[in-house]
Motif scaffolding. Structure first.
Motif, short mmCIF file in Angstrom:
data_model
loop_
_atom_site.label_atom_id
_atom_site.label_comp_id
_atom_site.label_asym_id
_atom_site.label_seq_id
_atom_site.Cartn_x
_atom_site.Cartn_y
_atom_site.Cartn_z
N ASP A 7 0.96 -1.00 -0.02
CA ASP A 7 0.09 -0.03 0.00
C ASP A 7 0.94 1.36 -0.10
O ASP A 7 0.40 2.48 -0.04
CB ASP A 7 -0.86 0.15 1.36
N GLY A 8 2.14 1.17 0.31
CA GLY A 8 2.83 2.55 0.44
C GLY A 8 4.15 2.31 -0.56
O GLY A 8 4.83 3.55 -0.57
N PHE A 9 4.50 1.56 -1.40
CA PHE A 9 5.80 1.42 -2.33
C PHE A 9 5.57 1.16 -3.68
O PHE A 9 4.65 0.45 -4.28
CB PHE A 9 6.84 0.46 -1.65
N ILE A 10 6.24 1.95 -4.89
CA ILE A 10 5.84 1.87 -6.19
C ILE A 10 7.43 1.59 -6.60
O ILE A 10 8.57 1.85 -5.84
CB ILE A 10 5.20 2.70 -6.76
N ALA B 164 5.76 6.55 -15.35
CA ALA B 164 4.48 6.57 -16.07
C ALA B 164 3.62 7.47 -15.97
O ALA B 164 2.63 7.84 -16.55
CB ALA B 164 3.81 5.24 -16.11
N VAL B 165 3.45 7.92 -14.79
CA VAL B 165 2.62 9.09 -14.34
C VAL B 165 3.31 10.57 -14.65
O VAL B 165 4.50 10.86 -14.65
CB VAL B 165 2.20 9.25 -12.67
N LYS B 166 2.43 11.03 -15.41
CA LYS B 166 2.82 12.61 -16.05
C LYS B 166 1.96 13.82 -15.67
O LYS B 166 0.69 13.82 -15.24
CB LYS B 166 2.43 12.67 -17.65
N ARG C 92 -4.11 4.24 -10.43
CA ARG C 92 -2.93 3.74 -11.07
C ARG C 92 -1.82 3.59 -9.67
O ARG C 92 -1.18 2.49 -9.82
CB ARG C 92 -2.25 4.44 -11.80
N LEU C 93 -2.02 4.24 -8.56
CA LEU C 93 -0.98 4.03 -7.55
C LEU C 93 -1.73 3.72 -6.35
O LEU C 93 -2.94 3.68 -6.18
CB LEU C 93 -0.47 5.56 -7.26
N LYS D 203 5.01 16.58 -9.44
CA LYS D 203 5.57 15.22 -9.03
C LYS D 203 7.12 15.23 -8.72
O LYS D 203 7.79 16.06 -9.26
CB LYS D 203 5.24 14.03 -9.80
N ASN D 204 7.72 14.63 -7.68
CA ASN D 204 9.07 14.91 -7.32
C ASN D 204 9.49 13.47 -6.83
O ASN D 204 8.92 12.62 -6.13
CB ASN D 204 9.26 15.72 -6.03
#
Length: 124
Positions: A39-42, A49-51, A62-63, A117-118
Motif C-alpha cells: 500500500d505504500g511503495f512503487i 508512467a505518471v505525467k 494507478r497508484l 511530482k517529485n
C-alpha cells in the motif's frame, strides 16, 4: 498407560499448540507487513508512467493509497507543497544515493489534476 506417559503426551500436545499459535502469529504478521508494504511503495517505472497534467482520478487509480505505517514522516523531508495542493507520498523500491537514505516519491494534486511530482531522498 502409566502416569509418566500421560504427562509426556500432555506436554507434547501443549508444545504443539504453542507452536501452531506462534506459526499463525508469524503468518498474520507477515501478511499485515506485506499489505502495508504493497500500500505504500512503487517502482520507478510506475513513477515515470505518471505525467504532470494527468487527471487525479487516473493517477490515484494507478497508484497505491500510501496508507502504510512504514512510511511515517516521508513528508518532512519533501520539497515545499505547491500552493493549494494536496500530496500523496509513496516509498520507492530503489535505493538512495547513500546507505542510510530511502528514495521517496510525491504526487501533488490541485483542482483534480496532477500539478507536480517529485523524487527525493529521506535520511533513514
Amino acid at each position: 498407560m502409566n502416569e509418566t506417559h500421560r504427562r509426556r503426551n500432555g506436554c507434547l500436545i501443549g508444545c504443539g499448540v504453542i507452536a501452531l499459535v506462534l506459526i499463525a502469529a508469524v503468518a498474520v504478521g507477515g501478511y499485515l507487513l506485506y499489505g502495508s508494504f504493497k500500500d505504500g511503495f512503487i517502482e520507478r517505472k510506475e513513477y515515470d508512467a505518471v505525467k504532470v497534467g494527468d487527471a487525479e482520478t487516473d493517477v490515484r487509480h494507478r497508484l497505491p493509497d500510501g496508507k502504510s505505517f512504514l512510511l511515517t514522516d516521508l513528508d518532512k523531508e519533501a520539497p515545499a507543497v505547491p500552493a493549494g495542493a494536496s500530496c500523496l507520498h509513496l516509498g520507492s523500491l530503489e535505493s538512495g544515493g547513500s546507505s542510510d537514505a530511502m528514495v521517496a516519491y510525491r504526487f501533488c494534486f490541485r483542482d483534480g489534476t496532477l500539478v507536480e511530482k517529485n523524487r527525493y531522498e529521506v535520511k533513514g
